[in-house]
Design a protein around this motif. Structure first.
Motif, PDB file in Angstrom:
ATOM      1  N   ASP A   1     -23.124   9.531 -39.210  1.00  0.00           N
ATOM      2  CA  ASP A   1     -21.916  10.351 -39.072  1.00  0.00           C
ATOM      3  C   ASP A   1     -20.670   9.537 -39.398  1.00  0.00           C
ATOM      4  OD1 ASP A   1     -23.422  12.480 -37.628  1.00  0.00           O
ATOM      5  OD2 ASP A   1     -23.676  10.845 -36.191  1.00  0.00           O
ATOM      6  N   ALA A   2     -20.781   8.226 -39.191  1.00  0.00           N
ATOM      7  CA  ALA A   2     -19.597   7.376 -39.358  1.00  0.00           C
ATOM      8  C   ALA A   2     -19.988   6.056 -39.994  1.00  0.00           C
ATOM      9  CB  ALA A   2     -18.959   7.114 -37.992  1.00  0.00           C
ATOM     10  N   VAL A   3     -19.013   5.428 -40.672  1.00  0.00           N
ATOM     11  CA  VAL A   3     -19.209   4.028 -41.051  1.00  0.00           C
ATOM     12  C   VAL A   3     -18.151   3.210 -40.317  1.00  0.00           C
ATOM     13  CG1 VAL A   3     -20.139   4.510 -43.368  1.00  0.00           C
ATOM     14  CG2 VAL A   3     -17.716   4.011 -43.096  1.00  0.00           C
ATOM     15  N   CYS A   4     -18.529   1.993 -39.986  1.00  0.00           N
ATOM     16  CA  CYS A   4     -17.613   1.071 -39.333  1.00  0.00           C
ATOM     17  C   CYS A   4     -17.421  -0.072 -40.321  1.00  0.00           C
ATOM     18  CB  CYS A   4     -18.256   0.606 -38.029  1.00  0.00           C
ATOM     19  SG  CYS A   4     -17.214  -0.502 -37.102  1.00  0.00           S
ATOM     20  N   ALA A   5     -16.166  -0.321 -40.716  1.00  0.00           N
ATOM     21  CA  ALA A   5     -15.931  -1.245 -41.831  1.00  0.00           C
ATOM     22  C   ALA A   5     -14.888  -2.297 -41.487  1.00  0.00           C
ATOM     23  CB  ALA A   5     -15.466  -0.444 -43.046  1.00  0.00           C
ATOM     24  N   PHE A   6     -14.933  -3.400 -42.245  1.00  0.00           N
ATOM     25  CA  PHE A   6     -14.000  -4.511 -42.025  1.00  0.00           C
ATOM     26  C   PHE A   6     -13.093  -4.664 -43.252  1.00  0.00           C
ATOM     27  CE2 PHE A   6     -13.254  -9.173 -41.065  1.00  0.00           C
ATOM     28  CZ  PHE A   6     -12.442  -8.907 -39.979  1.00  0.00           C
ATOM     29  N   VAL A   7     -12.216  -5.681 -43.224  1.00  0.00           N
ATOM     30  CA  VAL A   7     -11.192  -5.811 -44.276  1.00  0.00           C
ATOM     31  C   VAL A   7     -11.758  -6.131 -45.659  1.00  0.00           C
ATOM     32  CG1 VAL A   7      -9.258  -6.462 -42.784  1.00  0.00           C
ATOM     33  CG2 VAL A   7     -10.804  -8.217 -43.585  1.00  0.00           C
ATOM     34  N   ASN A   8     -12.958  -6.680 -45.714  1.00  0.00           N
ATOM     35  CA  ASN A   8     -13.550  -7.035 -47.002  1.00  0.00           C
ATOM     36  C   ASN A   8     -14.379  -5.892 -47.587  1.00  0.00           C
ATOM     37  OD1 ASN A   8     -15.213  -7.463 -44.769  1.00  0.00           O
ATOM     38  ND2 ASN A   8     -16.672  -8.596 -46.005  1.00  0.00           N
ATOM     39  N   ASP A   9     -14.514  -4.789 -46.848  1.00  0.00           N
ATOM     40  CA  ASP A   9     -15.308  -3.666 -47.352  1.00  0.00           C
ATOM     41  C   ASP A   9     -14.507  -2.851 -48.358  1.00  0.00           C
ATOM     42  OD1 ASP A   9     -17.829  -3.938 -46.013  1.00  0.00           O
ATOM     43  OD2 ASP A   9     -16.756  -3.542 -44.145  1.00  0.00           O
ATOM     44  N   ASP A  10     -15.227  -2.290 -49.329  1.00  0.00           N
ATOM     45  CA  ASP A  10     -14.598  -1.501 -50.399  1.00  0.00           C
ATOM     46  C   ASP A  10     -14.486  -0.056 -49.919  1.00  0.00           C
ATOM     47  OD1 ASP A  10     -13.987  -0.028 -52.639  1.00  0.00           O
ATOM     48  OD2 ASP A  10     -15.412  -1.039 -53.965  1.00  0.00           O
ATOM     49  N   LEU A  11     -13.259   0.409 -49.752  1.00  0.00           N
ATOM     50  CA  LEU A  11     -13.042   1.793 -49.312  1.00  0.00           C
ATOM     51  C   LEU A  11     -12.174   2.513 -50.342  1.00  0.00           C
ATOM     52  CD1 LEU A  11     -12.738   0.773 -45.619  1.00  0.00           C
ATOM     53  CD2 LEU A  11     -14.378   2.463 -46.425  1.00  0.00           C
ATOM     54  N   SER A  12     -12.509   2.275 -51.605  1.00  0.00           N
ATOM     55  CA  SER A  12     -11.815   2.935 -52.715  1.00  0.00           C
ATOM     56  C   SER A  12     -12.353   4.357 -52.855  1.00  0.00           C
ATOM     57  CB  SER A  12     -12.057   2.152 -54.004  1.00  0.00           C
ATOM     58  OG  SER A  12     -13.440   2.060 -54.217  1.00  0.00           O
ATOM     59  N   ALA A  13     -11.673   5.170 -53.672  1.00  0.00           N
ATOM     60  CA  ALA A  13     -12.035   6.594 -53.805  1.00  0.00           C
ATOM     61  C   ALA A  13     -13.521   6.803 -54.144  1.00  0.00           C
ATOM     62  CB  ALA A  13     -11.128   7.259 -54.830  1.00  0.00           C
ATOM     63  N   PRO A  14     -14.098   6.088 -55.124  1.00  0.00           N
ATOM     64  CA  PRO A  14     -15.513   6.348 -55.444  1.00  0.00           C
ATOM     65  C   PRO A  14     -16.447   6.113 -54.253  1.00  0.00           C
ATOM     66  CG  PRO A  14     -14.514   4.936 -57.117  1.00  0.00           C
ATOM     67  CD  PRO A  14     -13.498   5.092 -56.038  1.00  0.00           C
ATOM     68  N   VAL A  15     -16.166   5.074 -53.468  1.00  0.00           N
ATOM     69  CA  VAL A  15     -17.020   4.785 -52.307  1.00  0.00           C
ATOM     70  C   VAL A  15     -16.842   5.882 -51.256  1.00  0.00           C
ATOM     71  CG1 VAL A  15     -17.471   3.163 -50.424  1.00  0.00           C
ATOM     72  CG2 VAL A  15     -17.010   2.298 -52.724  1.00  0.00           C
ATOM     73  N   LEU A  16     -15.587   6.296 -51.021  1.00  0.00           N
ATOM     74  CA  LEU A  16     -15.331   7.348 -50.034  1.00  0.00           C
ATOM     75  C   LEU A  16     -16.001   8.652 -50.472  1.00  0.00           C
ATOM     76  CD1 LEU A  16     -11.572   6.639 -49.185  1.00  0.00           C
ATOM     77  CD2 LEU A  16     -13.577   6.088 -47.797  1.00  0.00           C
ATOM     78  N   GLU A  17     -15.944   8.939 -51.786  1.00  0.00           N
ATOM     79  CA  GLU A  17     -16.594  10.166 -52.291  1.00  0.00           C
ATOM     80  C   GLU A  17     -18.081  10.139 -51.988  1.00  0.00           C
ATOM     81  OE1 GLU A  17     -15.404  10.331 -56.411  1.00  0.00           O
ATOM     82  OE2 GLU A  17     -13.325  10.704 -55.766  1.00  0.00           O
ATOM     83  N   GLU A  18     -18.702   8.981 -52.229  1.00  0.00           N
ATOM     84  CA  GLU A  18     -20.147   8.894 -51.964  1.00  0.00           C
ATOM     85  C   GLU A  18     -20.437   9.042 -50.463  1.00  0.00           C
ATOM     86  OE1 GLU A  18     -22.435   5.836 -53.814  1.00  0.00           O
ATOM     87  OE2 GLU A  18     -24.234   6.503 -52.741  1.00  0.00           O
ATOM     88  N   LEU A  19     -19.605   8.411 -49.639  1.00  0.00           N
ATOM     89  CA  LEU A  19     -19.810   8.505 -48.187  1.00  0.00           C
ATOM     90  C   LEU A  19     -19.712   9.961 -47.734  1.00  0.00           C
ATOM     91  CD1 LEU A  19     -17.768   5.416 -46.862  1.00  0.00           C
ATOM     92  CD2 LEU A  19     -20.254   5.623 -47.045  1.00  0.00           C
ATOM     93  N   ALA A  20     -18.670  10.668 -48.235  1.00  0.00           N
ATOM     94  CA  ALA A  20     -18.485  12.070 -47.835  1.00  0.00           C
ATOM     95  C   ALA A  20     -19.679  12.903 -48.304  1.00  0.00           C
ATOM     96  CB  ALA A  20     -17.183  12.608 -48.411  1.00  0.00           C
ATOM     97  N   ALA A  21     -20.161  12.594 -49.514  1.00  0.00           N
ATOM     98  CA  ALA A  21     -21.267  13.375 -50.081  1.00  0.00           C
ATOM     99  C   ALA A  21     -22.546  13.221 -49.263  1.00  0.00           C
ATOM    100  CB  ALA A  21     -21.508  12.944 -51.532  1.00  0.00           C
ATOM    101  N   ILE A  22     -22.729  12.043 -48.629  1.00  0.00           N
ATOM    102  CA  ILE A  22     -23.974  11.852 -47.858  1.00  0.00           C
ATOM    103  C   ILE A  22     -23.782  12.193 -46.379  1.00  0.00           C
ATOM    104  CG2 ILE A  22     -25.017  10.188 -49.448  1.00  0.00           C
ATOM    105  CD1 ILE A  22     -24.073   7.931 -47.666  1.00  0.00           C
ATOM    106  N   GLY A  23     -22.625  12.803 -46.042  1.00  0.00           N
ATOM    107  CA  GLY A  23     -22.461  13.362 -44.696  1.00  0.00           C
ATOM    108  C   GLY A  23     -21.630  12.554 -43.727  1.00  0.00           C
ATOM    109  N   VAL A  24     -21.057  11.441 -44.201  1.00  0.00           N
ATOM    110  CA  VAL A  24     -20.195  10.646 -43.303  1.00  0.00           C
ATOM    111  C   VAL A  24     -18.886  11.403 -43.083  1.00  0.00           C
ATOM    112  CG1 VAL A  24     -18.838   8.509 -43.173  1.00  0.00           C
ATOM    113  CG2 VAL A  24     -21.216   8.433 -43.944  1.00  0.00           C
ATOM    114  N   ARG A  25     -18.391  11.383 -41.834  1.00  0.00           N
ATOM    115  CA  ARG A  25     -17.153  12.128 -41.548  1.00  0.00           C
ATOM    116  C   ARG A  25     -16.037  11.223 -41.028  1.00  0.00           C
ATOM    117  NH1 ARG A  25     -18.634  15.411 -37.132  1.00  0.00           N
ATOM    118  NH2 ARG A  25     -20.390  14.024 -36.882  1.00  0.00           N
ATOM    119  N   LEU A  26     -16.414  10.031 -40.597  1.00  0.00           N
ATOM    120  CA  LEU A  26     -15.410   9.141 -39.999  1.00  0.00           C
ATOM    121  C   LEU A  26     -15.567   7.717 -40.528  1.00  0.00           C
ATOM    122  CD1 LEU A  26     -13.289   8.433 -37.698  1.00  0.00           C
ATOM    123  CD2 LEU A  26     -15.265   8.042 -36.224  1.00  0.00           C
ATOM    124  N   VAL A  27     -14.434   7.089 -40.848  1.00  0.00           N
ATOM    125  CA  VAL A  27     -14.426   5.660 -41.181  1.00  0.00           C
ATOM    126  C   VAL A  27     -13.672   4.959 -40.049  1.00  0.00           C
ATOM    127  CG1 VAL A  27     -13.627   3.896 -42.795  1.00  0.00           C
ATOM    128  CG2 VAL A  27     -14.433   6.111 -43.669  1.00  0.00           C
TER     129      VAL A  27
END
Ligand code: NAD
Length: 332
Positions: free
Chosen positions: A46-72
């Motif tokens: 449901d969620a990903v927990c991320a740190f400062v070195n993680d990539d949270l650019s649009a393509p990554v967020l799109e993939e996360l949303a597509a696989i059902g993640v709702r919260l970063v």
């Protein structure tokens, strides 16, 4: 909530597991950094927990949303690495951990100032080789010197208090000045005055489009000759190429960094066998008057405990309200 914890180090596992004891979320600890190649590992979460070195650019967020993640849920105060516009469009909530331990960062910053000024890092390397000569180790008294603090939020104010304790004259610049900095012992001045009068300049503002390369060729030219520049905030506040040129001419006399422009590719890993040796970073560390730490200013037991507690609180609030509405006002 089932939560994919990216860039999980043993200490993340320890503190998050401790903090989660009552809440009982299902934490899936993943060693890899979040990137286009690893985003799919969050499948079923449901969620990903991320740190400062993680990539949270649009393509990554799109993939996360597509696989059902709702919260970063970010385990950091800074959020410059998140494409918030994309997150908003995708309906992804984003939370962060503001002010988890301003003391940790302010104290590390003071450590950089002290070590650089008295060349403690160089002295240590020398005495290990039984060289007790003092040449090249001359420092100055901090007492009576002028320190310029850019950004007077939680960390900046703590740092002002420490420097005022050393008997420094502290100047501050912030587009949103506050009483706390004045109470801590600083005087607000225009940025140009701060740069012209400070022996030590330190950055405590967030990285935004407005603050990107805040310290560039032009700003360096406004500083005192031989100034000490410290950055524990975000690497891209500084134009590293311009700073390298100023180190060569001696305009910058000492440089202390805990953050670096391209750190996502470098920091938090042991790359001792892999670093190329001809990049900007490798050139910086050839200067004896440069001291760099690998984004460790936050790294105290107290801060890690607070980060974990605040992260779990955000997860619980989201699970309860199915939105960020119940999360502390500082959340995004
Ligand atoms: P904060 O939000 O409390 O304070 C930031 C301050 O910067 C605010 O007062 C804001 O008005 C000011 N500011 C905004 N734009 C500015 C500008 N153009 N010029 C000058 N000031 C400006 O944040 P904080 O908790 O004090 O953290 C500061 C920064 O430290 C964070 O943004 C983060 O990037 C960095 N940080 C680094 C570490 C580390 O481990 N190295 C850890 C935590 C935070």
């Amino acid at each position: 909530m089932r939560v994919a914890v990216f860039s999980a180090k043993p200490y993340d596992r320890r503190f998050l597991t401790e903090a989660d004891q009552e809440a009982g979320h299902e934490l899936v600890f993943l060693e890899p950094r979040l990137s286009p190649d690893t985003a799919s590992l969050a499948g079923g979460c449901d969620a990903v927990c991320a740190f400062v070195n993680d990539d949270l650019s649009a393509p990554v967020l799109e993939e996360l949303a597509a696989i059902g993640v709702r919260l970063v849920a970010l385990r950091s105060a800074g959020y410059n690495h998140v494409d918030l516009t994309a997150a908003r469009k995708l309906g992804l909530a984003v939370t962060r951990v503001p002010g988890y331990s301003p003391y940790a960062v302010a104290e590390h910053c003071a450590g950089l100032v002290l070590a650089l000024n008295r060349r403690i890092h160089r002295a240590y390397n020398r005495v290990r080789e039984h060289n007790f000569a003092l040449n090249g180790l001359l420092g100055f008294d901090l007492h009576g010197r002028t320190v310029g603090v850019i950004g007077t939020g939680k960390i900046g104010v703590r740092f002002i208090r420490i420097m005022a304790g050393f008997g420094c004259r502290v100047l501050a610049y912030d587009p949103y000045p506050g009483d706390e900095a004045i109470e801590a012992g600083a005087r607000y001045v225009p940025l140009e005055t701060l740069l012209a009068e400070s022996d030590i300049v330190t950055l405590h503002c967030p990285l935004t489009p407005e603050t990107y390369h805040l310290i560039d060729e032009r700003r360096i030219a406004q500083m005192r000759d031989g100034v000490m520049l410290i950055n524990t905030s975000r690497g891209a506040l500084i134009d590293t190429a311009a700073v390298l040129r100023a180190l060569k001419t001696g305009r910058i006399g000492n440089l202390g960094l805990d953050v670096y422009e391209e750190e996502a590719d470098l920091f938090f890993e042991d790359l001792s066998d892999e670093m190329p040796g001809d990049d900007l970073f490798s050139r910086l560390v050839t200067f004896p008057n440069v001291l760099i730490t690998g984004h460790q200013a936050f790294f105290t037991e107290d801060a890690l405990r607070n980060i974990a507690a605040s992260t779990v609180e955000s997860l619980t609030a989201y699970a309860r309200d199915n939105s960020t509405a119940g999360i502390a006002p500082d959340a995004l």
